[in-house]
Design an enzyme around this catalytic site. Structure first.
Site, PDB file in Angstrom:
ATOM      1  CG  HIS B  85      -0.519   0.496   2.430  1.00  0.00           C
ATOM      2  ND1 HIS B  85      -0.335  -0.616   3.897  1.00  0.00           N
ATOM      3  CD2 HIS B  85      -0.475   1.572   2.884  1.00  0.00           C
ATOM      4  CE1 HIS B  85       0.282   0.055   4.414  1.00  0.00           C
ATOM      5  NE2 HIS B  85      -0.299   1.352   4.403  1.00  0.00           N
ATOM      6  CG  ASP B 222      -0.089  -3.822   3.029  1.00  0.00           C
ATOM      7  OD1 ASP B 222       1.111  -3.508   1.667  1.00  0.00           O
ATOM      8  OD2 ASP B 222      -0.853  -3.274   3.558  1.00  0.00           O
ATOM      9  CB  SER B 654       2.331   1.709   6.552  1.00  0.00           C
ATOM     10  OG  SER B 654       1.582   1.432   6.718  1.00  0.00           O
TER      11      SER B 654
END
Lengths: 719, 719
Positions: B85, B222, B654
């Site tokens: 992402h 991810d 992240s």
């Protein structure tokens, strides 16, 4: 899915048979099979003869059947523990809009306050014996299937009647264990004075309601106390103030210290029906033809009955048990359909049968004897599927509304009464007629014409799209373009005119001959009369079908037994069974593990203040106050609410006591987990779990919330 | 709830401070605090100086920032591992309806195929030092709040510029650690040539999509590989074919054997913002005033942008990242609001502050210094609440549409450019202007007039119900009974007439003075000009607010420190932090335990064939084939997919590498569990869990599905 299915394929064959030495958790063992099990090796701490002893008393004798549920005697004065949902009708019947015991809970302050549970009986198993040889002596190879079924039915009735004659006051029933193969004669005592003692409010007894039904984690206090009474002479008797508590032969000890994760537990009970030894064709028929029709019709009824009673507490109460029953089956069937899909059960059964067919075909003798079994089963269900929609429509037409159901009973009785006892349908045999009349009267008392009109209207509307139905003269003029108007007109007039649903009328009608009934000019009796010929045809056709299927099924089982080199545990059939397992959680999906004990904490977590998660304020206060007496779990620090265990149960196991390794009652079985709705077709240790109320919760609620200390003392529980 | 809240009350005080000896799992420790921790005592197996060493190289130097995410260097040729992402915009930018790399995945066969990730930079931390004394030297007690903020801002800029002058080619930033109290100067290297190397398809990289976002159990791949390039001289350079891979100072070792449940793990990263040291008044303001407006507006945009692009794959791609960002915040805020409610956080913070107030009032000196802090914070947020709806409306009016956002940047630049460098707003400082222009151009390239018209139309419609907005001359004639027609007319005309959203025009406009812009007669610039006075007022008011709040907040922290006798870890502020914990599950509710490793099995379980659970057929085949090489978990027998651990993370973490006790990369952080969305306000070991991709899944997918063996070899992974 693929990988999971592969794993399951490997598992399915072994789990449907008794492994002679290695013991899985699967199996609803008939008492006759217990001596083949080494229960001590799996965790039992008492001598197996204390569980079941054909020559003397044992724990089995502390078990009874209450209505469709199992109960257990927990005091020497006939006190019984069963589920709240099993006592539901009794609580409802003593409730009224003024005294709503469903909402408030029912608690008899003294023994004199214990309220009659009208229509409830308690059945105790006295003895049983195998009568397969006697039953099967009446049939011969190549016999016409319908004649075969009738001959067997007649023989079963004769054996029952003979046994009852030999044991006055008792009842005898022959149960078919393996379809068309083994038969057992049971001798029962029926107690007829049953009373309600203590039930928590619905907000506890049915906490989570439909939303949580078939679900884990669970927090339901699904228990009630009832009591069996007998005449002053100790014999079964109808309700009377003079009756005295029944003294059971055996009283189960309450194990108030409960269980821990990993503990061995076992369950006695009367599991209803399982289908583990049926063919792939059966499973396909059931899941693709039969169940979708049932799910559709039950769903319609639930939605419309609930909507129709909304806001009218009287009607809501009257319809509550009926809607609850519909919802239970509805959700169960949806769980089953989902499970069949999830486990890809059709494909795996097909594969098993391919292997079986290869085995059959690999030997000339086997091929001669069994070569056609599977294809004939396919053919059988293909034929069944052709009329399923109509067959079910006809059944619902005659049974889904109380009015039509009563009319059918009255009408059929006028015909059956003229036959010899052993040739009559079961409900109309002289020995069963009281029971039939009893349930007629009970239904008449809670009869809801609005609901019945709704149901009949919808079924008549549906007739339009079922070609066999549309052609029936009895309803033909209510279909077609003008049909709906005629249906409305018929129903308006019929409910106004009919006097049938009055208890007295019903009692009188049960005495009448067919021509006397015709003279009543009752619109519902007339409609039943019109539907009776196809109904009779279907009834007889079902006997023929049973005869055909029983033989095929017996052949299938025999060749599967040869193929696997092992005996089966027979499918559940409502007779007494034992199953055992452990208190243990399971993983419903990757990354999630459900733990096997829930606590009071979870009740507060689920509380929304609204049904079905409305925790009564007083109960919340009790939880927060934390006065748990001896009933707190030592590690959890609070009272456990529900427990989960890997036994093998199905519908009919409701109310079964959960017993620990020492044979003490540590819980009360009331449900299965969602994945285990598929149990009826395929049990597996990875997902098959049953759910019970923890005895500590039963005792704590009864004591602290119910204030019924007298019951704890009666059960000799320290607190 | 009640009991749980009681338990939490006891926990909340201890978890928001550093216990000097006993180490909890909470804490996003600045590097400066690491020497206070005994990491070896909690499980670290290597010397702490290998993690962080101000005097030499350590693992920290293997970490970088990529866009808003964290990345780690995993080869000596600049190969970086970050989240899918985080690379999303880059994948989208190289995608087209013809080559849909989001759907197909992106795999550079050779290094020459690695695709430029336009607009991406890689930031590496070179050094930092505490500059609190220098910054705070410019303020004095009793200073006007607005002046205070401006003086601090100016000083921070001066320090940065001076540092940059001393280190040509580097960038320097002063970060505020504790609001208004401590300041740290960071020196960074920025690499400007970043390329996309390998990304799995969305069906793997975003498996579960919005449905699974913020959820556990999770099965998302991810991750993406990117690579940093520099000029042939080894210095940061813009993209060029002549560039060469960047050679990082430190390469993190890939721990391809992964983790087991219970293993110690730690994470470096750049967590964005937490609010654990704020007042109850702040929390109340945020949850009752601010977040509901954001949730409402984001919800509206998501629904309408998705609907507007439906069926147009080109527009869907163009809007994908924007919608994904909106959805992420939307769901996170809903999780937070639910968590605040579930934990009854407002009531518990109120109670803590009551105790704090008692402590303050129990001593005259304390009462004199701190007696009013809490009530003044209450007052501050009461005043904030009065204009929140308008303040947010104005922000959205100027920022929610790309068109208005670009117009504002151009307009504001024409004003700011005339100020001295240290007095300009951050974006318009000469040193930052390239970056500002860069993002303007990127947005112009994916600009969607239809979406912008939708958004502006709705905001103008909403002005009607906001009294301060309705009164603004710039929009006043578009409200009222005829307003909607005028809005439509304005938008139709404006989008037709405006040439602003053309890259060249934008570049030229960034050179213009205000009067030159006025001469453009651009409708959006005109609207911005009309909204600029209230915007400026709000911007300056926010500086005043910050000045006021910083002082109150500093006082609150000081008195809390005295009350608790302990120091705090500062709230996250986007600077480098370390957090540690264990691979462990948690119980979201009674009876449910979530386990900390998911497997390939779960991907098949979730597969529906439809987005976001559509498993590519080829991937399914690979899973079923079971060729897991060395990447299978020894007990699970398959490749673990995601892992769960009790570290303390938030947005900005992240892409952070999850490191094991030996400092090897065993996963890639990408999300938190649902209950942990509340982390930003209250971390607790019972529910705070972060989610990462298991390195074994990263390697197996890259190898077997992506066919990118070259990357495994480059990382020196055996397979």
């Amino acid at each position: 899915m693929l990988r999971r299915v592969n794993v399951l394929l490997l598992l399915i064959i072994p789990v449907i048979c008794i492994a002679p030495k290695a013991l899985g958790d699967e199996g609803m063992y008939p008492m006759s099979e217990l001596d083949k099990l080494d229960l001590k090796a799996v965790g039992l701490e008492i001598d197996p003869s204390l569980i079941y002893n054909p020559d003397g008393l044992s724990l089995v004798d502390g078990i009874c059947k209450i209505g469709g549920c199992t109960g257990s005697f927990v005091s020497d004065e006939g006190l019984m523990l069963t589920n709240h949902h099993c006592a539901f009708r009794a609580i409802r019947d003593v409730s009224s809009p003024e005294h709503d015991f469903l909402t408030e809970g029912f608690s008899a302050i003294t023994r004199g306050d214990e309220a009659p549970a009208v229509g409830y009986t308690v059945r105790i198993t006295d003895s049983y014996r195998d009568v397969s040889a006697e039953v099967l002596a009446v049939v011969s190879a190549g016999m016409d299937p319908e004649k075969r079924t009738k001959a067997i039915e007649k023989k079963m009735k004769e054996l029952s009647l003979a046994e009852e004659e030999a044991h006055p006051g008792k009842r005898a029933e022959v149960s078919e264990m393996f379809l068309g193969k083994t038969y057992v004669l049971f001798l029962y005592t029926y107690l007829k004075d049953v009373r309600l003692v203590y039930s928590p409010p619905l907000a506890i007894g049915n906490f989570g309601g439909e939303e949580d039904n078939w679900m884990w984690p669970r927090h339901s206090g699904d228990f009630s106390f009832m009591r069996a009474y007998v005449g002053p002479d100790g014999e079964p008797a109808d309700y009377s103030e003079d009756n005295v508590p029944y003294e059971p032969k055996v009283v189960l000890e309450v194990g108030s210290e409960g269980v821990q994760e990993g503990d061995f537990v076992f369950i006695f009970g009367y599991p209803g029906t399982t289908y583990r030894h049926r063919s792939a064709a059966f499973l396909r028929y059931l899941s693709e033809q039969y169940m979708p029709v049932v799910v559709d019709w039950y769903g319609w009824q639930i939605e419309n009955l609930v909507a129709s009673a909304q806001g009218d507490r009287g009607r809501e109460l009257a319809l509550a048990a009926r809607v609850k029953g519909l919802q239970n089956t509805y959700k169960n069937f949806r769980g089953k359909l989902q499970g069949i899909d999830r486990l890809d059960l059709l494909a795996s059964r097909d594969r098993q049968e391919q292997h079986l067919q290869l085995f059959i075909d690999s030997d000339t003798q086997r091929r001669d004897n069994y070569g056609q079994v599977l294809s004939r089963l396919d053919d059988y269900y293909t034929r069944r599927a052709e009329t399923t929609v109509f067959d079910l429509w006809l059944r619902y037409m005659l049974r889904s509304s109380e009015t039509m159901s009563a009319a059918l009973t009255v009408w059929e009785n006028s015909i059956e009464k003229n036959k010899p006892e052993t040739e009559r349908e079961w409900a109309y045999m002289a020995r069963n007629l009281d029971q039939t009349i009893n349930s007629l009267v009970i239904k008449a008392d809670t009869y809801d014409p609005q609901a019945d009109a709704l149901i009949m209207g919808e079924l008549l509307r549906r007739a339009e799209s079922i070609s066999q139905a549309k052609q029936l003269p009895a309803v033909a003029d209510m279909t077609g373009s003008e049909g709906q108007k005629k249906v409305r007109k018929f129903l308006d007039g019929a409910f106004e005119k009919s006097l049938l649903m009055d208890s007295d009328t019903l009692l009188k009608a049960m005495e009448m001959d067919t021509d006397e009934l015709e003279e009543m000019n009752d619109p519902f009796l007339q409609l039943v009369a019109g539907l009776y010929p196809p109904f009779l045809e279907l009834r007889e056709e079902n006997k023929r079908r049973k005869g055909e299927l029983d033989q095929l099924q017996a052949s299938l089982q025999e060749i599967k037994r040869q193929f696997q080199g092992q005996d089966f545990v027979p499918d559940a059939n409502g007779t007494l069974r034992l199953t055992f397992g452990r208190v243990e959680g399971y993983s419903p999906r990757d990354g999630v593990r459900l733990t096997p004990l829930t606590t009071l904490e979870g009740i507060l977590e689920k509380d929304t203040g609204m049904e079905p998660f409305a925790v009564p304020e007083r109960f919340k206060d009790l939880i927060v106050a934390g006065d748990f007496g001896p009933f707190a779990h030592p590690e959890l620090g609070a009272v456990p609410v529900n427990i989960l265990y890997s036994t093998d149960t199905t519908g009919g196991n409701s109310g079964s006591p959960v017993l620990n390794a020492r044979g003490q009652v540590v819980g009360l079985n009331f449900d299965r987990a969602w994945e285990a709705t598929i149990n009826d077709f395929a049990w597996d240790h990875s997902y098959s779990r049953s759910i019970g109320v923890d005895i500590r919760y039963v005792l704590w609620v009864t004591w602290k919330f119910g204030g019924a200390e007298r019951l704890l003392r009666e059960m000799r529980v320290d607190f």
